[in-house]
Write a protein that holds these residues in place. Structure first.
Motif, PDB file in Angstrom:
ATOM      1  N   SER A 103      -5.311  65.281 -70.235  1.00  0.00           N
ATOM      2  CA  SER A 103      -4.861  66.668 -70.118  1.00  0.00           C
ATOM      3  C   SER A 103      -4.212  66.955 -68.769  1.00  0.00           C
ATOM      4  CB  SER A 103      -6.038  67.621 -70.339  1.00  0.00           C
ATOM      5  OG  SER A 103      -7.057  67.373 -69.386  1.00  0.00           O
ATOM      6  N   ASP A 143      -0.812  66.826 -74.450  1.00  0.00           N
ATOM      7  CA  ASP A 143      -0.359  68.076 -75.051  1.00  0.00           C
ATOM      8  C   ASP A 143       1.126  68.062 -75.391  1.00  0.00           C
ATOM      9  OD1 ASP A 143      -2.876  69.720 -74.716  1.00  0.00           O
ATOM     10  OD2 ASP A 143      -2.510  69.148 -72.639  1.00  0.00           O
ATOM     11  N   LYS A 150      -3.439  74.961 -69.913  1.00  0.00           N
ATOM     12  CA  LYS A 150      -4.792  75.517 -69.890  1.00  0.00           C
ATOM     13  C   LYS A 150      -4.820  76.800 -70.700  1.00  0.00           C
ATOM     14  CE  LYS A 150      -8.589  76.939 -66.866  1.00  0.00           C
ATOM     15  NZ  LYS A 150      -9.025  77.132 -65.450  1.00  0.00           N
ATOM     16  N   ASP A 151      -5.695  76.837 -71.698  1.00  0.00           N
ATOM     17  CA  ASP A 151      -5.817  78.016 -72.574  1.00  0.00           C
ATOM     18  C   ASP A 151      -4.462  78.428 -73.144  1.00  0.00           C
ATOM     19  OD1 ASP A 151      -8.558  78.124 -71.969  1.00  0.00           O
ATOM     20  OD2 ASP A 151      -8.202  79.384 -70.205  1.00  0.00           O
ATOM     21  N   GLY A 152      -3.669  77.423 -73.519  1.00  0.00           N
ATOM     22  CA  GLY A 152      -2.379  77.694 -74.134  1.00  0.00           C
ATOM     23  C   GLY A 152      -1.258  78.044 -73.170  1.00  0.00           C
ATOM     24  N   ARG A 153      -1.537  78.086 -71.874  1.00  0.00           N
ATOM     25  CA  ARG A 153      -0.527  78.396 -70.862  1.00  0.00           C
ATOM     26  C   ARG A 153      -0.154  77.153 -70.087  1.00  0.00           C
ATOM     27  NH1 ARG A 153      -2.534  80.884 -66.870  1.00  0.00           N
ATOM     28  NH2 ARG A 153      -0.536  81.593 -66.005  1.00  0.00           N
ATOM     29  N   LYS A 231       2.133  71.041 -78.852  1.00  0.00           N
ATOM     30  CA  LYS A 231       1.559  72.256 -79.432  1.00  0.00           C
ATOM     31  C   LYS A 231       2.409  73.433 -78.999  1.00  0.00           C
ATOM     32  CE  LYS A 231      -3.134  70.328 -79.144  1.00  0.00           C
ATOM     33  NZ  LYS A 231      -2.720  69.044 -78.534  1.00  0.00           N
TER      34      LYS A 231
END
Length: 342
Positions: A103, A143, A150-153, A231
């Motif tokens: 990540s 990703d 982080k958290d979609g950001r 994503k």
């Protein structure tokens, strides 16, 4: 309307038919070449190559006819053949083993990663060939994004901290040009400071300054193995295709931060951006004929809808005409052979 030299009728500064016949200059090949306004040569081409781990390994990229991933030993051989055709620069893109993806993309900063090993091998074998090393995290994180998620950001400053470490290991390996393609804010200045502070002030930076959130990148993501993991999309950091003025702001910022060259990406759908950047800043401006452009051209040629050789050369000439001084193209070797008649 008025009278010109020797009584020639002139309209808006141009001669009037039948005394003026533009076709006269087009009548013979020697004449067409003599008055050509734009010239394409092998030294204009940068060949993007995909690196594969192992030895004696090659893999066809299914979505890019004629393009292969090559292990380092085969890549060294291929770059030697390209250099013999007059191609003076290559751009390196690794396909990282999925087991090494994390990540935080830490493999990007490993001085013995695939990119660095390939750089050392190529620089040892072909010191005269310029090496552009891509700086971004999408080949290294799980990703599929160019930055840390982080958290979609996509985190900007945390990503930049990794990118400058990535740049340092590539420079130490022998990179001639560090090429940040990530589109994080402030990364050019941070990388320039890091390079200078580590004694790499001679290493150039080519910024992907006007990189758009384009639909034309799909085959590239297949080639480096990042597409399946992606994503969402990249619209929060890559540019909106609707914008042109924004590209000038991005370029201005990157130049102010220390970029030596700038890139417009993609190519053919953004020729207007190439022209605006070149005319506004008069700096070395490169363009990328991206994977989707290449794949479309090849698919049409394979179906007999285009003359492949003519389309390849015309597309590259269009980039030069728009103002590009260099062109990243997967057709570089093919175009070099066509220009040399072999």
């Amino acid at each position: 309307m008025g009278e010109g030299v020797s009584g020639l009728t002139v309209v808006n500064g141009l001669g009037r038919y039948p005394r003026t016949r533009p076709r006269r200059l087009r009548g013979a090949e020697w004449s067409r070449k003599l008055v050509a306004e734009t010239h394409l040569s092998t030294s204009d081409l940068v060949w993007p190559v995909f690196i594969l781990d192992g030895e004696g390994q090659r893999e066809q990229v299914a979505s890019m006819p004629g393009v292969e991933r090559l292990s380092i030993d085969l890549l060294v051989e291929a770059v030697g053949e390209a250099a013999a055709l007059g191609i003076r620069s290559v751009a390196l893109f690794p396909k990282t083993d999925p087991s090494l993806k994390t990540s935080d993309g830490r493999e990007a900063t490993n001085p013995d990663n695939l990119m660095c090993r390939a750089t050392r091998a190529l620089k040892a074998a072909h010191p005269e060939v310029g090496l552009f090393c891509d700086v971004a995290l999408d080949p290294y994180n799980c990703d599929g994004h160019d930055g840390i998620v982080k958290d979609g950001r996509i985190l900007n400053d945390e990503t930049v901290a990794v990118l400058l470490k990535q740049s340092l290991v590539q420079a130490a390996a022998g990179a001639d040009v560090i090429a940040p393609s990530d589109m994080m804010d402030g990364r050019i200045g941070s990388i320039r400071d890091a390079l200078d502070g580590a004694g790499f002030e001679h290493v150039q930076i080519m910024s992907y300054a006007a990189k758009y959130a384009s639909a034309f990148y799909g085959p590239f993501r297949d080639a480096v193995g990042s597409g399946g993991a992606l994503k969402g999309d990249k619209k929060t950091y890559q540019m909106d295709p609707a914008n042109t003025d924004e590209s000038l702001r991005e370029v201005a910022m990157d130049l102010d931060e220390g970029a030596d060259m700038v890139m417009v990406k993609p190519g053919m759908p953004y020729l207007d951006i190439v022209r605006r950047v070149k005319e506004t800043f008069a700096v070395p401006t490169l363009v990328y004929q991206v994977s989707g452009e290449y794949a479309m051209m090849k698919a049409a040629a394979d179906n007999g809808w285009l003359d492949n050789d003519a389309a390849v050369l015309e597309s590259l000439l269009a980039f030069k005409r728009a103002g590009a001084c260099g062109i990243f193209t997967y057709a570089a070797v093919e175009a070099a052979r066509l220009m040399r008649g072999c």
